[in-house]
Design an enzyme around this catalytic site. Structure first.
Site, PDB file in Angstrom:
ATOM      1  N   THR A  10       0.725  -1.020   0.073  1.00 44.08           N
ATOM      2  CA  THR A  10      -0.289   0.570  -0.144  1.00 44.08           C
ATOM      3  C   THR A  10       1.263   1.285  -0.061  1.00 44.08           C
ATOM      4  O   THR A  10       0.753   2.302  -0.419  1.00 44.08           O
ATOM      5  CB  THR A  10      -0.886   0.173   0.893  1.00 44.08           C
ATOM      6  OG1 THR A  10      -1.799  -1.299   1.188  1.00 44.08           O
ATOM      7  CG2 THR A  10      -1.628   1.131   0.651  1.00 44.08           C
ATOM      8  N   ILE A  12       5.012   3.060   0.137  1.00 40.48           N
ATOM      9  CA  ILE A  12       6.426   3.550   0.753  1.00 40.48           C
ATOM     10  C   ILE A  12       7.022   4.131   1.174  1.00 40.48           C
ATOM     11  O   ILE A  12       6.023   5.290   1.470  1.00 40.48           O
ATOM     12  CB  ILE A  12       6.814   3.310  -0.566  1.00 40.48           C
ATOM     13  CG1 ILE A  12       6.514   2.526  -2.391  1.00 40.48           C
ATOM     14  CG2 ILE A  12       8.943   3.659  -0.476  1.00 40.48           C
ATOM     15  CD1 ILE A  12       6.949   3.200  -3.264  1.00 40.48           C
ATOM     16  N   ASP A 109       9.603  -8.570   4.498  1.00 47.34           N
ATOM     17  CA  ASP A 109       8.898  -7.333   5.938  1.00 47.34           C
ATOM     18  C   ASP A 109       9.155  -7.880   7.351  1.00 47.34           C
ATOM     19  O   ASP A 109       9.410  -7.666   8.384  1.00 47.34           O
ATOM     20  CB  ASP A 109       8.207  -6.984   5.459  1.00 47.34           C
ATOM     21  CG  ASP A 109       6.747  -8.114   5.327  1.00 47.34           C
ATOM     22  OD1 ASP A 109       7.382  -8.813   4.263  1.00 47.34           O
ATOM     23  OD2 ASP A 109       6.110  -7.274   4.853  1.00 47.34           O
TER      24      ASP A 109
END
Length: 257
Positions: A10, A12, A109
């Site tokens: 969604t 950066i 992530d």
């Protein structure tokens, strides 16, 4: 100064870190297709808005789950910041052992968050990231990533109701003052979404503690919408909006020394 870049589905999110302190963060929408020049000029404008000159950036490290934007972003960093970034992935040391069936399939992530929580708080611990999806990632006392859960994120869940049910609208994500404050369709959806999500989080944390036999498991939350959940439950010990960037800094230090 270190520039850390977390590229999610969604947004950066960029952060500037100096002396282990996150000085500023910036957010760019991932969904928009941009050229390397557009990314470069945007980054320069963001930095200068906070009085940071590009010459003050010593290095850059990136975590990305969106391969399609990497070419433009890495080129922009070379062209406008004169930096070749470190990219979290195969060949970069993290200090976390991945004990899963297919370690290469684990999103970077998630690993970055695990690096952060283990280095900051020790194990056993859990990182909950309220992003596009919500991830629950577990690190044991040995510093091993032993797995986790992935669920639909809060925004995805809300959008699914609005897009799949003809008479349900898209809603603002907010917590009603009471679970019984359901006097119209919107407040009913908001109550169901937020209180239902709180219930999900509490049940998952409870079951993880039981099955790990880890009643003292430290639970750390991050992600933009995590603040709404964290403020409404006792099962989350710490909310850290900069968790991923702190993890990137730990990885950076491990690979330059």
């Amino acid at each position: 100064m270190l520039l850390t870049i977390d590229i999610g589905n969604t947004n950066i999110v960029l952060a500037v870190i100096q002396n282990d302190e996150v000085l500023v963060t910036y957010r760019i929408t991932t969904k928009l297709s941009r050229t390397s020049d557009e990314y470069g000029i945007t980054m320069l404008d963001m930095l200068s808005s906070k009085g940071i000159n590009v010459s003050q950036i010593d290095d850059v490290i990136i975590s990305s789950v969106v391969p399609s934007v990497m070419h433009s972003i890495t080129n922009s960093l070379r062209k406008y910041l004169n930096k070749k970034p470190l990219i979290v992935g195969t060949g970069l040391k993290t200090g976390i052992s991945i004990r899963t069936d297919n370690p290469k399939s684990v999103g970077v992530d998630r690993i970055v968050n695990c690096v952060a929580v283990y280095n900051l708080y020790g194990g056993p611990c859990m990182a909950i990231d309220f992003g596009t999806s919500t991830t629950y990632d577990l690190v044991n006392e040995k510093g091993e990533f032993i797995g986790g859960l992935i669920t639909a994120g809060i925004r995805i869940t809300a959008d699914a109701m609005g897009s799949r049910a003809a008479q349900l609208p898209y809603i603002e994500i907010k917590k009603p003052p009471s679970i019984l404050d359901c006097k119209n369709t919107i407040s009913s959806m908001q109550a169901g979404l937020i209180y239902g999500y709180i219930g999900q989080v509490e049940y998952i944390v409870k079951k993880v503690k039981e099955e790990m036999n880890a009643p003292n498991l430290t639970v750390i939350a991050t992600g933009g919408l995590g603040r709404i959940i964290e403020s409404s439950t006792d099962c989350i010990d710490i909310y850290d909006e900069d968790l991923t960037h702190k993890g990137l800094q730990f990885i950076y230090k491990k690979n330059i020394n």
